[in-house]
Design an enzyme around this catalytic site. Structure first.
Site, mmCIF file in Angstrom:
data_model
loop_
_atom_site.group_PDB
_atom_site.id
_atom_site.type_symbol
_atom_site.label_atom_id
_atom_site.label_comp_id
_atom_site.label_asym_id
_atom_site.label_seq_id
_atom_site.Cartn_x
_atom_site.Cartn_y
_atom_site.Cartn_z
ATOM 1 N N HIS A 145 1.723 4.627 -2.793
ATOM 2 C CA HIS A 145 1.823 6.080 -2.572
ATOM 3 C C HIS A 145 3.186 6.607 -3.028
ATOM 4 O O HIS A 145 3.283 7.585 -3.760
ATOM 5 C CB HIS A 145 1.636 6.402 -1.085
ATOM 6 C CG HIS A 145 0.211 6.332 -0.600
ATOM 7 N ND1 HIS A 145 -0.790 7.097 -1.130
ATOM 8 C CD2 HIS A 145 -0.365 5.597 0.394
ATOM 9 C CE1 HIS A 145 -1.932 6.848 -0.489
ATOM 10 N NE2 HIS A 145 -1.700 5.931 0.439
ATOM 11 N N HIS A 172 0.833 -1.205 0.000
ATOM 12 C CA HIS A 172 0.000 0.000 0.000
ATOM 13 C C HIS A 172 0.874 1.264 0.000
ATOM 14 O O HIS A 172 0.698 2.156 -0.835
ATOM 15 C CB HIS A 172 -0.904 -0.024 1.239
ATOM 16 C CG HIS A 172 -1.825 1.152 1.368
ATOM 17 N ND1 HIS A 172 -3.131 1.118 0.940
ATOM 18 C CD2 HIS A 172 -1.622 2.400 1.863
ATOM 19 C CE1 HIS A 172 -3.694 2.298 1.172
ATOM 20 N NE2 HIS A 172 -2.794 3.091 1.740
ATOM 21 N N GLU A 173 1.831 1.312 0.919
ATOM 22 C CA GLU A 173 2.687 2.506 1.007
ATOM 23 C C GLU A 173 3.591 2.626 -0.220
ATOM 24 O O GLU A 173 3.918 3.731 -0.652
ATOM 25 C CB GLU A 173 3.505 2.496 2.293
ATOM 26 C CG GLU A 173 2.667 2.552 3.580
ATOM 27 C CD GLU A 173 1.667 3.694 3.628
ATOM 28 O OE1 GLU A 173 1.910 4.740 3.000
ATOM 29 O OE2 GLU A 173 0.619 3.526 4.279
ATOM 30 N N GLU A 197 -4.812 7.874 -3.058
ATOM 31 C CA GLU A 197 -5.289 6.603 -2.518
ATOM 32 C C GLU A 197 -5.570 5.606 -3.650
ATOM 33 O O GLU A 197 -5.438 4.397 -3.456
ATOM 34 C CB GLU A 197 -6.539 6.848 -1.668
ATOM 35 C CG GLU A 197 -6.944 5.690 -0.794
ATOM 36 C CD GLU A 197 -6.012 5.427 0.403
ATOM 37 O OE1 GLU A 197 -5.100 6.239 0.649
ATOM 38 O OE2 GLU A 197 -6.208 4.389 1.075
#
Lengths: 509, 509
Positions: free
Chosen positions: A274, A270-271, A300
Site C-alpha cells: 500500500h 502487505h502494508e 489492494e
C-alpha cells in the site's frame, strides 16, 4: 503555498480556481490522515474527546468546501470547455465526488456517523458475548440508513451497487459479481482437491515465541529488502495494521504477536505494498486527483501483489530466509522450502477471514458479498443472517461456525456501516495477478530478480504503469493500459491453480 | 461533535453561533499543532513539502473563519448585550483576535510568511559563517514589514508595543520595560558580587558521558516524580525541545546531549511546566478561550516555576538525586548539595542565552529588548547591531563576544520575524517567583513537600488559581486574583538575592 480562498476567487481561470479549491480540500484530508495515524500510533489514551472534535471539524470543512455552490459552478463551466486530458480527469473525479456529497443531506450523514459511533461498542460487546441479537437492531438500522443514503445518490440504481461504488467507483457491481461467482465456482473444487491431497506441507517452520524486538528488527529487514524508502516513511505498531500518507510521507504499521512471526512479516509486506503505491504517485500531482491513488481495488492489488506474488513466493524465501535465520535461533534448521510451504498452507478448518490462506480467503469474501447484497435488496432479513452465514460456510468451506462470534460477528466492517467494501479485497487479489502477469510479460520471469533481492524492475514497471497515473484514468482504463486487457480473473485462477497444484501435487491442476 | 457551519447558522442564539465558529477555529488550530508536533518529532525527513502545504491550508482556513463578516456581526451583536462574565471574556478575546487579524492585509501576512521562510536559511548560513552582513538586509526587511504590520493594527501606537502584544496582550510594554530596567539595575550588582565571591560551588557533579537510554530513563523518572499524567501525555525527543497540545493530550519533548545530563533534566522539567499548565485547563472550556491557556508570560511562569523554584531547589535534589545515583554510576558519590550547587552555578564568561543561569539570563534578555526597541523605533540601524550588542554584553555582563555567531546571530527569533517575544521570558520568571511566593503564603513553606516528592498542594494551588481559568481573566486580573497584588518583580529579586546570597555567601544579600 496553498492559495488563499479570497485570492483564488480573483484568479480568472476557472480550472485554476477549481484546482486551488480541490488542493485545499486534499490538504485538509491529509491533515486528517495525520491525526488518524497519530490516534492509532502515538496518541495518549485520554486524547480521544479532543481528537474526535478535531477530526469532525476537518471533515465538516472539507464537506463545505466541496459542496459549495462555487464548486458546482466551476464544474459546469469547465465541462462546457475543451480541456487537456489531464484536466478532464480532474474535472471527472471532482464531479463524481461533488455529485455524491451534494446529493446526500448532511443530517443523514450525521445520523450515519452517530449510529456507527455507537454501533462499534455494540458490535464489540455482541462479539464478546456471542450475542447476535444484541447487534441485530443496530445492523438493521444501519442497513436502513445506508439504503436511504444510496437512494439519495441514485434512486434508480440498486442500492448495493451505489454503496459498492463508494469503495470502487469504476468497476461496476456486475463485474464484481461475475468475478466473485467465478472465484466461487473454481475455488470450491480446487480447495476440495487440496483438502483431499495426501501431501503434508511443512507447517511449523515459524513455530516459536519471538519477542517484539526481534520481530521489529525482522520487519525492518523485510522493508529494507523490498526497498522501502525510509526518507519518506516509517514503521510503527498499531492494533490493526494499516498504512497511510502521501507521496512525501507514506507510513507503514504492523503488529507483533509472540507466536506469529510469519503473520507479522506478511502483514508488513502487505502494508508495504500500500505505502509503496502511495510513494509512487507523482509529486507534481500532489493536491489533485492526479496525485492521489486510485480506489480500493487498485490499492489492494498493490498490497496483495507484494504480499502474495512476492512475499509468498519460493524465490522470496530463498532470498529472505537467511536473514530470518540470522536474527532468530529458532529457525536455524529451516530451509527456504519449509518457509515457502508454511507461508502457503491451506487450512481445512479455518472460520476466520483474516487468518485465511490465498484460496479460502475468497470464499470468506463471497459469503459476505452474497449476504450483504441480499440484506440490501431486502431478500434477507437481519434475523436470518446467522443461519444463512453458517449454511454458506458449510456449503463453500465445509466448516460450520459453532458461535456467531466466530461467524457473522467476526468482522468490524458492518459496525462501520461499510457495505460493499469486502468485494474489493478479492478484486484486489485478482487484479494483482493480472498485473503481475503483465509485468512478467514485459520483463520476463521475475523469479531470478526476487531471488537476488532486486525489485527495481518490478517496482519500475508498477510505477510506470500504475502508480504515477494517480486518478488520471478510471480503473478499467488503467487496467487496460497496464495489461492490454480488460479486468479478468483468468490470471488469478491460473496463478493459484499452478501454485497450489504444484504444492499439493494435484491432478488436473 | 462540532456543529456544522450551515446548521450553526440556523441556530438563533448569537453567542452559540460565535462559540461554534470559535470552536471550529480552535479545532483547526489544534489539528495544526499535531501536524507541527509530528513534523518535529516523527515525520520522515522528506515529508516537508506536503506538510508545509497542509499547514498553510489550515492556517488560511482559520484566518478566513475568524475574519469572516459573520464573526464581526456576531461580535457587534454580543457587545451590545449584557452577557454573563464568562461569555464576556470569550467575546473580549475573540474581538481582540478579530480586530488584529482583520486589520492586517492578507498580502502583508503572506509577504511576512514568505520572507521569514527564506530568512531562516539566510540566518543559519550567516551564523555558520559568522557573517552578519549576510543576514543584515533580511533583518532590515523583516523590521520594515513588521513595522508596517504594527501600523495596520494601530497607527497611533509604538510599533514595538504592538508587536509585544502579539505575545503578551495584557501586560503593556511600559510594564515590561519597568520590570526589565529593574532587573538590569538590581541584577548587575548582584552578579558582580557573585563573580567577586570567593566561594567555589561544586561544578562537576553531573560531569560524565551518559547514553540516550539512561538519559531517557531519567527524564521519565523526573516526569514521574513531578506527577506528569501519562494518560494525557508522552515524552519524545526533538532538536529544539517544546511542549504542545490540549488539556486532553499535552506532550513533552526533550533532547539528550551525551555530556549534559543536567541540561536534559532541567529542560524536561521546564517543558513539564508548560504541559502541566495545559493539562490544568478545563475540559468543559475546550474549544473556546475559556479552555485555552493565557499568553506567553503566564505560560513561561509555569515552566520557570517548575524548572527553577522546584527543579533548582535544595529539597528537590534531596528527593531526586538518589534516583539519579541509582541510574548512573558516575554520580555514585554525589551529594544533594553537590547537585544543588551544580544546578545553580553562575557563569562569569557565558555569551549564550540558552546556556545562562537564573541571574545572567535576564541580562541577555535586557540586551535583546533594548536593541529590538531601538531597531523598531529607528533609533538603531541594523548595521550597528553587532557593535551595540557587543558593547552591551561588555557593560552588563563583563564579556565581549569575539564573533557575531556567538553574539547577535545566536538566536533564531529574529529570523522568524519575532520582535517583542524575548521580554516574555523574563516576565515569566518574574511571575513564577510572585506565584510561588503566593502559593507559599497560602500553603506554608513547600520545602518539606518537595523533599517528600509531594507536589499535590503546589499543583492544586496552581490549578485552582491559574490553570483552570484559561483566558477568563486578563493577565493582570489573573495575577491579582492569584496573588492579591499587581504584577511585581519584588518576589523574583527577593528570591534570587536570598538564594544566591546564601550560595555565594554574599554580604548584604
Amino acid at each position: 503555498m496553498a492559495t488563499d480562498q479570497a485570492e483564488s476567487e480573483q484568479r480568472s481561470d476557472p480550472y485554476e480556481r477549481l484546482e486551488d479549491r480541490i488542493t485545499r480540500i486534499t490538504n485538509v484530508g491529509h491533515a486528517a490522515g495525520i491525526l488518524r495515524w497519530d490516534q492509532e500510533v502515538v496518541m495518549p489514551e485520554e486524547g480521544t474527546p479532543a481528537r474526535a472534535q478535531q477530526l469532525s471539524a476537518l471533515s465538516s470543512i472539507s464537506h463545505e468546501l466541496l459542496t459549495a455552490d462555487e464548486t458546482g459552478e466551476l464544474l459546469e463551466e469547465l465541462e462546457s470547455e475543451t480541456l487537456p486530458e489531464e484536466r478532464q480527469a480532474v474535472v471527472r473525479e471532482v464531479r463524481r465526488q461533488y455529485d455524491r456529497e451534494t446529493s446526500v443531506p448532511r443530517e443523514l450523514i450525521e445520523e450515519i456517523s452517530e449510529t456507527t459511533a455507537n454501533a462499534h461498542p455494540t458490535w464489540k460487546q455482541a462479539k464478546e458475548e456471542d450475542d447476535f441479537e444484541h447487534f441485530a437492531p443496530t445492523l438493521e438500522k444501519l442497513i436502513e440508513l445506508k439504503r436511504e443514503y444510496a437512494n439519495h445518490i441514485d434512486p434508480d440504481a440498486d442500492p448495493y451497487a451505489v454503496l459498492f461504488a463508494d469503495y470502487e467507483p469504476y468497476l461496476d457491481l456486475e463485474t464484481a459479481e461475475r468475478v466473485l461467482e467465478r472465484l466461487r465456482d473454481e475455488l470450491v473444487p480446487l480447495i476440495d482437491a487440496v483438502q483431499n491431497s495426501d501431501v503434508d506441507l511443512a507447517t511449523d517452520t515459524f513455530a516459536g515465541e519471538f519477542d517484539d524486538d526481534d520481530q521489529e528488527a525482522l520487519a525492518r529487514d523485510v522493508l529494507d529488502a523490498l526497498g522501502y524508502d525510509w526518507g519518506r516513511g516509517r514503521l510503527d505498531t498499531a492494533p490493526h495494521p494499516f498504512s497511510s500518507g502521501t507521496q512525501f510521507d507514506a507510513r507503514v504499521t504492523t503488529r507483533f504477536e509472540e507466536d506469529d512471526l510469519l503473520g507479522s512479516l506478511t502483514s508488513t509486506i502487505h502494508e508495504f505494498g500500500h505505502a509503496n503505491y502511495t510513494l509512487g504517485l507523482s509529486d507534481e500531482g500532489y493536491g489533485t486527483p492526479l496525485g492521489d491513488s486510485r480506489d480500493l481495488t487498485v490499492h489492494e492489488s498493490q498490497s496483495r501483489l507484494w504480499e502474495n506474488h512476492v512475499g509468498r513466493s519460493r524465490p522470496f524465501w530463498e532470498q529472505f530466509l537467511p536473514t530470518v535465520r540470522d536474527r532468530v535461533s529458532e529457525l536455524e534448521g529451516a530451509t527456504p522450502e519449509d518457509a515457502y510451504e508454511a507461508a502457503n498452507q491451506v487450512y481445512d478448518d479455518n472460520l476466520i477471514r483474516v487468518e485465511a490462506d490465498e484460496l479460502t480467503y475468497h470464499l470468506h469474501i463471497v459469503i459476505r458479498f452474497e449476504i450483504e447484497r441480499d440484506l440490501l435488496s431486502g431478500d434477507l432479513e437481519v434475523d436470518d443472517v446467522p443461519e444463512v452465514w453458517n449454511d454458506k460456510y458449510e456449503e463453500y468451506l465445509g466448516v460450520r461456525p459453532e458461535t456467531d462470534a466466530e461467524g457473522c460477528l467476526q468482522d468490524i466492517h458492518w459496525s462501520h456501516g461499510s457495505f460493499g467494501y469486502f468485494p474489493t479485497y478479492s478484486l484486489g487479489s485478482v487484479l494483482a495477478a493480472q498485473l503481475y502477469a503483465a509485468a512478467e510479460d514485459d520483463l520476463g520471469n521475475l523469479d531470478d530478480d526476487i531471488r537476488a533481492g532486486d525489485f527495481d524492475d518490478l517496482n519500475g514497471w508498477l510505477r510506470e504503469n500504475v502508480h504515477r497515473h494517480g486518478k488520471r484514468y478510471t480503473t478499467p482504463e488503467l487496467i487496460e493500459r497496464a495489461t492490454g486487457e480488460e479486468f479478468t480473473a483468468d490470471y488469478f485462477l491460473d496463478y493459484v491453480s499452478e501454485k497450489y497444484g504444484d504444492l499439493y501435487e494435484l491432478e488436473g491442476y
